[in-house]
Motif scaffolding. Structure first.
Motif, PDB file in Angstrom:
ATOM      1  N   ASP A 128       0.809  -1.215   0.000  1.00 23.33           N
ATOM      2  CA  ASP A 128       0.000   0.000   0.000  1.00 23.33           C
ATOM      3  C   ASP A 128       0.845   1.269   0.000  1.00 23.33           C
ATOM      4  O   ASP A 128       0.356   2.345  -0.368  1.00 23.33           O
ATOM      5  N   LYS A 129       2.097   1.185   0.417  1.00 21.51           N
ATOM      6  CA  LYS A 129       2.949   2.372   0.540  1.00 21.51           C
ATOM      7  C   LYS A 129       4.086   2.403  -0.478  1.00 21.51           C
ATOM      8  O   LYS A 129       4.412   3.455  -1.020  1.00 21.51           O
ATOM      9  N   PHE A 130       4.721   1.247  -0.715  1.00 19.01           N
ATOM     10  CA  PHE A 130       5.912   1.208  -1.556  1.00 19.01           C
ATOM     11  C   PHE A 130       5.574   0.772  -2.981  1.00 19.01           C
ATOM     12  O   PHE A 130       4.736  -0.100  -3.206  1.00 19.01           O
ATOM     13  N   ALA A 131       6.284   1.399  -3.942  1.00 17.51           N
ATOM     14  CA  ALA A 131       6.136   1.034  -5.352  1.00 17.51           C
ATOM     15  C   ALA A 131       7.436   1.368  -6.075  1.00 17.51           C
ATOM     16  O   ALA A 131       8.260   2.169  -5.605  1.00 17.51           O
TER      17      ALA A 131
ATOM     18  N   TYR B  48       7.510   6.014  -2.048  1.00 16.24           N
ATOM     19  CA  TYR B  48       6.932   5.768  -0.733  1.00 16.24           C
ATOM     20  C   TYR B  48       5.732   6.694  -0.608  1.00 16.24           C
ATOM     21  O   TYR B  48       5.901   7.911  -0.537  1.00 16.24           O
ATOM     22  N   ASP B  49       4.547   6.115  -0.626  1.00 18.78           N
ATOM     23  CA  ASP B  49       3.316   6.901  -0.641  1.00 18.78           C
ATOM     24  C   ASP B  49       3.361   7.842  -1.865  1.00 18.78           C
ATOM     25  O   ASP B  49       3.424   7.357  -2.988  1.00 18.78           O
ATOM     26  N   ARG B  50       3.392   9.151  -1.670  1.00 21.47           N
ATOM     27  CA  ARG B  50       3.439  10.050  -2.820  1.00 21.47           C
ATOM     28  C   ARG B  50       4.811  10.683  -3.033  1.00 21.47           C
ATOM     29  O   ARG B  50       4.959  11.613  -3.825  1.00 21.47           O
ATOM     30  N   PHE B  51       5.826  10.177  -2.336  1.00 27.20           N
ATOM     31  CA  PHE B  51       7.182  10.699  -2.454  1.00 27.20           C
ATOM     32  C   PHE B  51       8.034   9.769  -3.323  1.00 27.20           C
ATOM     33  O   PHE B  51       7.903   8.550  -3.251  1.00 27.20           O
ATOM     34  N   ASN B  52       8.936  10.365  -4.110  1.00 25.00           N
ATOM     35  CA  ASN B  52       9.640   9.625  -5.149  1.00 25.00           C
ATOM     36  C   ASN B  52      11.130   9.952  -5.149  1.00 25.00           C
ATOM     37  O   ASN B  52      11.528  11.115  -5.011  1.00 25.00           O
ATOM     38  N   LEU B  53      11.944   8.904  -5.302  1.00 26.30           N
ATOM     39  CA  LEU B  53      13.381   9.048  -5.545  1.00 26.30           C
ATOM     40  C   LEU B  53      13.629   8.489  -6.937  1.00 26.30           C
ATOM     41  O   LEU B  53      13.403   7.310  -7.189  1.00 26.30           O
ATOM     42  N   ASP B  54      14.114   9.358  -7.855  1.00 26.32           N
ATOM     43  CA  ASP B  54      14.195   8.990  -9.263  1.00 26.32           C
ATOM     44  C   ASP B  54      15.631   9.078  -9.773  1.00 26.32           C
ATOM     45  O   ASP B  54      16.344  10.042  -9.491  1.00 26.32           O
TER      46      ASP B  54
END
Length: 228
Positions: A129-132, A193-199
Motif C-alpha cells: 500500500d505504501k511502496f512502489a 513511498y506513498d506520494r514521495f519519489n526518488l528517481d
C-alpha cells in the motif's frame, strides 16, 4: 358487532399512521454517499542534481569529466491500463556541462537549458500500500538559453590567468558554431513511498554540440519528487 368492527378499523388506521411516521423519520436520516471517481492523472514535481558530461570519440580525455548541475521538472503520468502501464510528458529546466583539468590548466562549461519530453512510457509496480517502483523511457528535446565557459591556467612563475566566455561568445572558443539544440532519449527508474519519489534518470543526447564533432551529451539525474 358494529362497535367491534369500528374499533378494529380505528386501531388499524392508528397503527398504519404510526408506521408511516416512523418510516418518514428514518428516511430523513438517510444520507446520500457520493462515490468518488478514482484519480486518473498524477502530477509529479521533481528537483535534484544533474551530473553532465559529453561522450564520444572527440570527447575522450577532453570533455568527458562530469560537472554537477541541477534539474527541475514537472511531469504528469496517466494510466493506460489497470496493470500499471502509464504514459506522460515532462517539462523542465536543467543543465548541459563538462569539466576538464590537466596539469596547470582547467576549464568547465555549464549551460542552462529548457527541456521538454513530449512522450514517456512507463510501468509502475505496487509492492504494497505504501511502496512502489517504476521504470520509464522517453524522448526529449532541449534548448540552451544561457551558459558560460570558465578557464584557468597557471604559468611557470605561479601566476594564474582566468578567462570566461558567455554562450554568445562560444564561437571564439570553439572556432565554430555552438549548437544550442539537443535531442535524445531518457531512461530511468524510481522508488515510491506513498506520494514521495526518488528517481534516477539517464539522459543521452544524439546531436553534436559543435559541427562535425563526434560527441554528444550524457546526463545522469538524481531527483526527489512529490506527487499531487
Amino acid at each position: 358487532m358494529k362497535k367491534f368492527l369500528l374499533a378494529a378499523a380505528f386501531s388499524f388506521l392508528a397503527v398504519a399512521g404510526m408506521n408511516a411516521q416512523i418510516v418518514s423519520s428514518r428516511s430523513v436520516n438517510i444520507k446520500t454517499t457520493e462515490v468518488k471517481k478514482p484519480k486518473t492523472t498524477t502530477w509529479v514535481l521533481r528537483v535534484g542534481m544533474n551530473m553532465g558530461k559529453f561522450v564520444g570519440d572527440d570527447a575522450d580525455d577532453l570533455f568527458d569529466a562530469s560537472k554537477i548541475g541541477y534539474d527541475f521538472s514537472i511531469a504528469f503520468q496517466k494510466p493506460i491500463t489497470d496493470i500499471g502501464l502509464f504514459w506522460g510528458m515532462d517539462f523542465g529546466l536543467g543543465t548541459r556541462a563538462w569539466s576538464y583539468e590537466e596539469d596547470d590548466y582547467k576549464d568547465h562549461m555549464l549551460n542552462h537549458s529548457f527541456r521538454w519530453s513530449p512522450f514517456m512510457l512507463g510501468y509502475k509496480y505496487d509492492i504494497n500500500d505504501k511502496f512502489a517502483v517504476d521504470a520509464h523511457i522517453g524522448a526529449f528535446v532541449s534548448v540552451d538559453y544561457a551558459g558560460k565557459i570558465k578557464a584557468e591556467e597557471t604559468d611557470y612563475n605561479g601566476d594564474t590567468y582566468k578567462d570566461e566566455w558567455n554562450i554568445g561568445e562560444y564561437d571564439d572558443y570553439y572556432g565554430d558554431d555552438w549548437n544550442r539544440v539537443d535531442a535524445g532519449m531518457t531512461l530511468g527508474v524510481g522508488v515510491w513511498y506513498d506520494r514521495f519519489n526518488l528517481d534516477f534518470t539517464w539522459q543521452r543526447g544524439f546531436i553534436a554540440p559543435v559541427k562535425d564533432a563526434k560527441m554528444a551529451s550524457s546526463n545522469l539525474m538524481l531527483r526527489l519528487g512529490v506527487a499531487f
